[in-house]
Design a protein around this motif. Structure first.
Motif, short mmCIF file in Angstrom:
data_model
loop_
_atom_site.label_atom_id
_atom_site.label_comp_id
_atom_site.label_asym_id
_atom_site.label_seq_id
_atom_site.Cartn_x
_atom_site.Cartn_y
_atom_site.Cartn_z
N TRP A 190 0.80 -1.22 0.00
CA TRP A 190 0.00 0.00 0.00
C TRP A 190 0.84 1.28 0.00
N PRO A 191 1.90 1.41 0.80
CA PRO A 191 2.68 2.65 0.76
C PRO A 191 3.27 2.96 -0.61
N ARG A 192 3.56 1.92 -1.41
CA ARG A 192 4.15 2.15 -2.73
C ARG A 192 3.10 2.38 -3.80
N LEU A 193 1.94 1.74 -3.65
CA LEU A 193 0.90 1.88 -4.67
C LEU A 193 0.04 3.12 -4.47
N LEU A 233 0.90 5.82 -6.76
CA LEU A 233 0.68 5.38 -8.14
C LEU A 233 -0.77 5.60 -8.56
N LEU A 234 -1.70 5.37 -7.66
CA LEU A 234 -3.12 5.56 -7.97
C LEU A 234 -3.43 7.02 -8.23
N ARG A 235 -2.75 7.91 -7.53
CA ARG A 235 -2.95 9.34 -7.78
C ARG A 235 -2.38 9.74 -9.14
N GLN A 236 -1.28 9.11 -9.52
CA GLN A 236 -0.62 9.48 -10.77
C GLN A 236 -1.35 8.94 -11.99
#
Length: 296
Positions: free
Chosen positions: A110-113, A116-119
């Motif tokens: 979760w901290p890495r993704l 990514l979801l915002r981008q």
């Protein structure tokens, strides 16, 4: 209604802008004669003269100027839209299904993704927390995440976290009126908090290691849970001994809320890895998630 071939219209626009059949033909990658034939055929179908031609120049007629003004902006708009669609091909989209454990999800996934979801707003992530050894091909998952030693040999795998040490902990309140275990066998006399393994329909054994000695202890207690974080809460509440990732409980031990039990027997496992079935089958979205999660 006249329906012209788009290639013919593109030829007309190129000749109109270049005012020269030879230069237009070179730009289009055609011969000069083929370009001339295309324009003559277009004029014949429309019943209009679009160019006046001399040995030295090519000029638009009034009909030709009106046609250029009408179709050129529209073809340019179509070209821009097609370019936008081509860019979509390279933009990750769709759903990526991941099977993991709650601890791995909270610590590494979760901290890495999250950023990514915002981008990438067209990207969707489905996380399924499960302590069973899921067959990702059969269950329709794109990516699995498990400890390195649990990954099947025929999978493509990549590390996402460091090696993980497991620890036994208990709250001081639990140990206050009990003798703390001194050997692994003593665990069978304590109220231990178990973790359910759904795939095997069994409880997770507590794997212990002291030097070359390795043991698997089957413990018992009042609680059987399916989440690492539920087990932590239960241990903090003084409800028994818990077998948890050392990194997860260290801050609680340092603060005096929990205490180590049988510390000499804490085992270290190969850390969490992501795994998947084939590089050739990975979509742009799956490939992006893999690249984001892996530890290089």
């Amino acid at each position: 209604m006249i329906r012209e071939n788009l290639n013919d219209l593109l030829t007309f626009i190129t000749v109109a802008r270049e005012r020269n059949f030879t230069r237009a033909a070179a730009q289009l990658g055609l011969s000069q004669s083929a370009t001339s034939r295309t324009i003559r055929a277009l004029e014949a179908r429309m019943g209009l003269l679009l160019f006046t031609r001399t040995t030295r120049s090519v000029a638009l007629t009034e009909a030709g100027r009106r046609m250029l003004a009408a179709i050129a902006p529209r073809l340019e708009e179509i070209d821009r839209e097609l370019e936008t669609l081509r860019k979509l091909r390279d933009r990750p989209s769709g759903t990526v299904r991941i099977t993991t454990t709650d601890y791995a999800a909270n610590t590494y996934v979760w901290p890495r993704l999250h950023p990514l979801l915002r981008q990438y707003p067209d990207l969707r992530i489905e996380l399924s927390n499960d302590y069973g050894l899921v067959n990702i091909a059969e269950q329709g998952y794109d990516i699995g995440i498990r400890l390195g030693g649990q990954v099947e040999k025929d999978m493509i795998a990549a590390r996402i976290g460091p090696d993980m040490t497991m620890a036994i902990v208990a709250a001081p309140a639990y140990l206050a009126d009990r003798l703390a275990p001194e050997t692994p066998q003593d665990l069978t006399r304590h109220n231990c908090i178990n973790l359910r393994l759904p795939t095997h329909e069994s409880l997770m054994p507590w794997e212990l290691r002291n030097g070359a000695r390795e043991l698997q202890v089957r413990v018992d207690g009042q609680l059987v849970l399916s989440s690492t974080y539920q087990m932590l809460d239960a241990a903090l509440g003084g409800l028994g001994l818990a077998y948890l990732p050392k990194e997860l409980v260290e801050a609680h031990v340092d603060a005096g809320r929990l205490a180590w039990v049988l510390k000499d027997w804490f085992p270290t496992h190969v850390g969490y890895h992501l795994y998947y079935t084939s590089r050739r089958q990975a979509s742009r979205a799956v490939a992006l998630v893999i690249a984001t999660l892996r530890q290089d």
